[in-house]
Design a protein around this motif. Structure first.
Motif, PDB file in Angstrom:
ATOM      1  N   UNK A   1      27.589  49.174  45.503  1.00 38.88           N
ATOM      2  CA  UNK A   1      26.965  49.301  44.191  1.00 38.88           C
ATOM      3  C   UNK A   1      27.108  50.710  43.624  1.00 38.88           C
ATOM      4  N   UNK A   2      27.627  51.665  44.425  1.00 45.46           N
ATOM      5  CA  UNK A   2      27.925  52.980  43.859  1.00 45.46           C
ATOM      6  C   UNK A   2      29.059  52.857  42.833  1.00 45.46           C
ATOM      7  N   UNK A   3      29.756  51.726  42.865  1.00 40.89           N
ATOM      8  CA  UNK A   3      30.812  51.464  41.893  1.00 40.89           C
ATOM      9  C   UNK A   3      30.265  50.776  40.643  1.00 40.89           C
ATOM     10  N   UNK A   4      28.969  50.625  40.580  1.00 45.72           N
ATOM     11  CA  UNK A   4      28.359  49.916  39.456  1.00 45.72           C
ATOM     12  C   UNK A   4      28.756  50.551  38.134  1.00 45.72           C
ATOM     13  N   UNK A   5      29.082  49.709  37.158  1.00 48.62           N
ATOM     14  CA  UNK A   5      29.559  50.176  35.867  1.00 48.62           C
ATOM     15  C   UNK A   5      28.623  49.744  34.741  1.00 48.62           C
ATOM     16  N   UNK A   6      28.763  50.384  33.617  1.00 48.74           N
ATOM     17  CA  UNK A   6      28.009  50.007  32.432  1.00 48.74           C
ATOM     18  C   UNK A   6      28.849  50.383  31.214  1.00 48.74           C
TER      19      UNK A   6
ATOM     20  N   UNK B   1      31.385  40.724  33.231  1.00 45.02           N
ATOM     21  CA  UNK B   1      30.349  40.003  33.961  1.00 45.02           C
ATOM     22  C   UNK B   1      30.567  40.291  35.442  1.00 45.02           C
ATOM     23  N   UNK B   2      29.598  40.962  36.067  1.00 41.78           N
ATOM     24  CA  UNK B   2      29.778  41.470  37.428  1.00 41.78           C
ATOM     25  C   UNK B   2      28.971  40.628  38.429  1.00 41.78           C
ATOM     26  N   UNK B   3      29.630  40.016  39.423  1.00 41.89           N
ATOM     27  CA  UNK B   3      28.917  39.259  40.454  1.00 41.89           C
ATOM     28  C   UNK B   3      28.125  40.210  41.354  1.00 41.89           C
TER      29      UNK B   3
END
Length: 233
Positions: A32-37, A182-184
């Motif tokens: 989740x450190x790769x989480x984007x917005x 859309x991120x699983x």
């Protein structure tokens, strides 16, 4: 696309999370450190377990879709009394009333403090849900949705999902000319972890109607693949 940086949770939610976290195992993040917005994160409800763990341990602030009745103490109280504690849990009315009154005030306060997005099911007001979501996305703030049809299922695998949330693509594309990712997201009980997969996008040159089933199946497949990958040996 960029990594998420903004923190928008209010003080009440931060304090509540601080005191609640010690009662639950700390969830580690595989990726989740790769989480984007901006992005829309899609996950499995697992009978409230998914929303609870993600709001406690997701590493960045995120707007969760939450049933609109919980945004106001009075409608929240009515929901607890007429459904949650009486119909679903089978409690007596006096016992339900004893718990519903203080809890409805706490829940409504946390709803506002974490900046949840109210969901208006089977109502024309659902447009408000999409508009608030797109406003958040345009500001670079992510959205979290649990679209399970059978939200009370404890199964690790994602079952059938409602498709309505995918209309966010239409609203977002109309305002920005871009496709929303859309991120699983998988919340795993066994490994006590959060993990994400590569985002799913609608395609250029393909109508929403012609592409919606593909996006639906790909999202559901990726969520269930994450559940399989992170199972204990």
């Amino acid at each position: 696309m960029r990594k998420m940086e903004k923190e928008f949770y209010g003080t009440a939610f931060k304090i509540a999370r601080f005191f609640v976290r010690p009662f639950f195992p700390k969830y580690k993040s595989f990726d989740t450190e790769k989480a984007i917005a901006p992005a829309v994160y899609i996950s499995h409800h697992q009978n409230l377990y998914g929303p609870m763990m993600s709001m406690l341990w997701f590493p960045k602030a995120i707007h969760i879709w939450w049933l609109y009745v919980f945004q106001d103490k009075d409608t929240c109280y009515d929901h607890f009394m007429k459904f949650t504690f009486t119909e679903r849990f089978g409690w007596s009315r006096w016992r339900a009333r004893l718990v519903s009154f203080p809890l409805s005030r706490i829940v409504a306060m946390l709803f506002k403090s974490c900046q949840a997005i109210p969901v208006y099911r089977k109502s024309r007001n659902i447009n408000k849900t999409f508009e608030l979501s797109v406003d958040a996305l345009i500001k670079g703030e992510p959205v979290l949705i649990f679209p399970d049809v059978n939200y009370q299922s404890d199964a690790d695998q994602m079952g059938e999902m409602y498709k309505g949330f995918l209309h966010l693509e239409r609203y977002y594309h109309e305002k920005t000319g871009k496709h929303i990712p859309f991120v699983p997201l998988h919340i795993d009980k066994e490994t006590q972890s959060l993990s994400i997969d590569e985002p799913v996008y609608f395609r250029d040159g393909v109508s929403f109607r012609d592409d919606v089933d593909r996006v639906y199946e790909e999202l559901r497949g990726k969520i269930n693949h994450l559940a399989e990958v992170h199972e204990k040996p």
